[in-house]
Design an enzyme around this catalytic site. Sequence first.
Site, PDB file in Angstrom:
ATOM      1  N   GLY A  11      19.285   0.497  34.499  1.00 46.11           N
ATOM      2  CA  GLY A  11      20.521   1.399  34.496  1.00 46.11           C
ATOM      3  C   GLY A  11      21.557   1.125  33.130  1.00 46.11           C
ATOM      4  O   GLY A  11      20.957   0.669  32.171  1.00 46.11           O
ATOM      5  N   GLY A  12      22.786   1.260  33.605  1.00 45.92           N
ATOM      6  CA  GLY A  12      23.730   0.919  32.384  1.00 45.92           C
ATOM      7  C   GLY A  12      23.556  -0.215  31.954  1.00 45.92           C
ATOM      8  O   GLY A  12      23.920  -0.730  30.715  1.00 45.92           O
TER       9      GLY A  12
ATOM     10  N   GLU B   4       1.341   0.357  10.453  1.00 44.55           N
ATOM     11  CA  GLU B   4      -0.085   0.244  10.393  1.00 44.55           C
ATOM     12  C   GLU B   4      -0.879   1.469  11.007  1.00 44.55           C
ATOM     13  O   GLU B   4      -2.035   1.432  11.762  1.00 44.55           O
ATOM     14  CB  GLU B   4      -0.537  -1.148  11.645  1.00 44.55           C
ATOM     15  CG  GLU B   4      -1.647  -1.829  11.107  1.00 44.55           C
ATOM     16  CD  GLU B   4      -1.420  -2.941  10.003  1.00 44.55           C
ATOM     17  OE1 GLU B   4      -0.679  -3.583   9.957  1.00 44.55           O
ATOM     18  OE2 GLU B   4      -2.367  -2.824   9.304  1.00 44.55           O
TER      19      GLU B   4
ATOM     20  N   GLU C 148       3.564   3.902  -0.316  1.00 38.85           N
ATOM     21  CA  GLU C 148       4.867   4.567  -1.314  1.00 38.85           C
ATOM     22  C   GLU C 148       5.479   5.510  -0.756  1.00 38.85           C
ATOM     23  O   GLU C 148       5.058   6.164   0.426  1.00 38.85           O
ATOM     24  CB  GLU C 148       4.057   5.036  -2.493  1.00 38.85           C
ATOM     25  CG  GLU C 148       3.197   3.902  -3.262  1.00 38.85           C
ATOM     26  CD  GLU C 148       2.638   4.332  -4.479  1.00 38.85           C
ATOM     27  OE1 GLU C 148       2.684   5.776  -4.940  1.00 38.85           O
ATOM     28  OE2 GLU C 148       1.735   3.640  -4.936  1.00 38.85           O
TER      29      GLU C 148
ATOM     30  N   SER D 208       0.867   8.102   5.364  1.00 43.25           N
ATOM     31  CA  SER D 208      -0.639   8.419   6.149  1.00 43.25           C
ATOM     32  C   SER D 208      -1.432   8.523   5.100  1.00 43.25           C
ATOM     33  O   SER D 208      -2.799   8.556   5.577  1.00 43.25           O
ATOM     34  CB  SER D 208      -0.132   9.673   7.193  1.00 43.25           C
ATOM     35  OG  SER D 208       0.644   9.227   8.168  1.00 43.25           O
TER      36      SER D 208
ATOM     37  N   GLY E 115      -8.319  -4.561  11.379  1.00 44.63           N
ATOM     38  CA  GLY E 115      -8.083  -5.794  12.190  1.00 44.63           C
ATOM     39  C   GLY E 115      -6.363  -5.840  12.488  1.00 44.63           C
ATOM     40  O   GLY E 115      -5.935  -6.349  13.480  1.00 44.63           O
TER      41      GLY E 115
ATOM     42  N   GLN F  94      15.308   1.795  31.711  1.00 46.01           N
ATOM     43  CA  GLN F  94      15.918   2.644  33.041  1.00 46.01           C
ATOM     44  C   GLN F  94      16.028   2.104  34.216  1.00 46.01           C
ATOM     45  O   GLN F  94      17.059   2.245  34.957  1.00 46.01           O
ATOM     46  CB  GLN F  94      14.723   3.757  33.199  1.00 46.01           C
ATOM     47  CG  GLN F  94      15.394   4.895  34.143  1.00 46.01           C
ATOM     48  CD  GLN F  94      16.252   5.953  33.546  1.00 46.01           C
ATOM     49  OE1 GLN F  94      16.505   5.909  32.292  1.00 46.01           O
ATOM     50  NE2 GLN F  94      17.055   6.763  34.270  1.00 46.01           N
TER      51      GLN F  94
ATOM     52  N   LEU G   2       0.624  -1.206  -0.015  1.00 46.55           N
ATOM     53  CA  LEU G   2      -0.132  -0.051   0.094  1.00 46.55           C
ATOM     54  C   LEU G   2       0.916   1.021   0.067  1.00 46.55           C
ATOM     55  O   LEU G   2       0.758   2.260  -0.729  1.00 46.55           O
ATOM     56  CB  LEU G   2      -0.860   0.104   1.211  1.00 46.55           C
ATOM     57  CG  LEU G   2      -1.721   1.024   1.449  1.00 46.55           C
ATOM     58  CD1 LEU G   2      -3.012   1.328   0.668  1.00 46.55           C
ATOM     59  CD2 LEU G   2      -2.364   1.091   2.763  1.00 46.55           C
TER      60      LEU G   2
END
Lengths: 249, 386
Positions: B342-343, B366, B129, B134, B244, B339, B127
């Site tokens: 952490g690291g 979608e 391009e 949108s 759907g 988060q 659909l």
Amino acid sequence: MKVLVAVKRVVDYNVKIRVKSDESGVDLANVKMAMNPFCEIAVEEAVRLKESGAADEIVVVSMGPKACQEQIRTAMALGADRGIQIETDEDLESLAVAKLLAKVVEEEQPGLVILGKQSIDSDNNQTGQMLGAITGMPQGTFASEVNLGEGIVDVTREVDGGLQTLSLKMPAIVTTDLRLNEPRYASLPNIMKAKRKPLDVKTPADYGVDVTPRLKTLKVEAPAQREAGILVSSVDELVEKLKNEAKVI
Amino acid sequence: MDLSLTEEQALIQDTARRFAESELAPQAEALDQTKDREIIKSHCKQLAELGFMGLNVSGEYGGTEAGPVAFSLAITELAKACASTAVTVSVTNMVAEVIQAMGTAEQKSNYLPRLCDGTWLAGSFCLTEAGAGSDPSSMRAQARKEDGAWVIDGVKQWITSAEFAGVFVVWAVTDKSAPKGKGITCFLVDAGNPGVTVNKAEKKMGQHGSATNEVVFDGCRVSDSAILGELNQGFKLAVTELAGGRIGIGSLALGVGQAAMSYAMDYVRERKQFGKPIADFQGLQWMIADRMTELEAARLLLMNAAYKKEQGQPYATEASMAKLFASEKANQACYTALQLLGGYGYMQEYPLERYSRDVRITSIYEGTSEIQRVIIAKNLLSDLGR
């Protein structure tokens, strides 16, 4: 030939179980339940026997509250043809299960009864053997290979010393070990069809079996927490500690 | 009112979970890192054999007939282990559903069994391009009648599973003089059609395992029997039948968000700082409570949309709401979960960075979150006068 398979509803093997705070048992509230893995292996073995043409019907039986119908449906989705649920809220001990199974065997006259070697909740490892004692049927426990012959079944057993192969006259009892087979996933169309397979609901009274517990559980405790180990600086120190502290050498 | 699953739905969810844990999870990281299509192809084959590719397709055509609720549950479970596989399964299911809803008897018996049984590992929608995302009605691809056949020319972009799809659902302008959106037709094109070229895979931020390619239609000839639905009615089909798919993508986002939070919750109970597990700090507890509440709300929105669809009721607004909310909240859940680590969360040794990359697209493909809001508001406001 008809194959009877017994399945048990247990706490899913992935669940980290917790003991109830009053130490009366394992906390089952909001815990995911599943078919005992050894019972899955039993179902798979029966399905393979049917696929090979050696068996023509698979009857699956489970005992307990209504919820255990889920495990019967799972077995049907995997390929069992019909189910029997023996409904009771009683805490079933191995002997009660074996007595009920003996009655089902009498009624159904299967050529082979396949059970898990034990269930992962209580790990009793008794039911198959007790069923053998009650019915007088030969038993091949801890099976890692099952081969059907004319009126006999060869069962390779995992024993402490290695493998032992027994030739049993049928009808016979087989209890499954881990390496017997690798259970398949239920296909979704078969899950949808399982609902339409017949499921009989019975009670222990229908079979005239008294399932009142004979054992009393005094206390259920979690295993002791493992303590942190220590690092030793030399082999000498290790030997010294093993000799004098742990006193194992 | 009963919010519980049926026995079949619970069993399908359980089977999807077990398959995801045992088959997908062990290879998800390798699939992400190597983009080895053989991994996802073998998983698609297995999933088709188990009945996951035609979840809402009639048994007559080899489908499972399990319904949209089971579809949502299955996609969530698969996405917990591997979002790339989940999106491939979701889109293939939607291709099959659209063919089932709009196809002729001949199209259905020609295409559905092969999509459901894994003969084809996937189906694709063509659909989007480069200049029509949108706003798909602004598409440039066109199909013209020539010697009794339709000749499709155009370039479609970001086509999920194009590398191994067996069939493409292609939209093209068939009446250039018609008002915008009124002259578009939908065609079913076999992947083997000599007029179809699948170009190389796009380099993406996440969902590396799934194929996303440009597909070029150059003098691609198909007959009248390739038209899906009615001539010049293709755009309506795109906006109505694809609702759907939003349940699918929302369910996928939910799965990734749940997997991320579940990993983080295990981690905070183990990780000790300042002499105690970091789960004991109320600041982190509140982060967990908020994210898990949002994911639970997303789950219920998805279940509601799927249930309405299953009952044959209008569900487009609910599907958009569920997709909008689930994808946005799953993005936040992945952010929070990372988060909480952490690291470590930033390291590829842990799955949080993969979840965070994989989840990002869910609020875009979608239909972006912004387009979902357009749909929701338009539907609600147009209902007001009734």
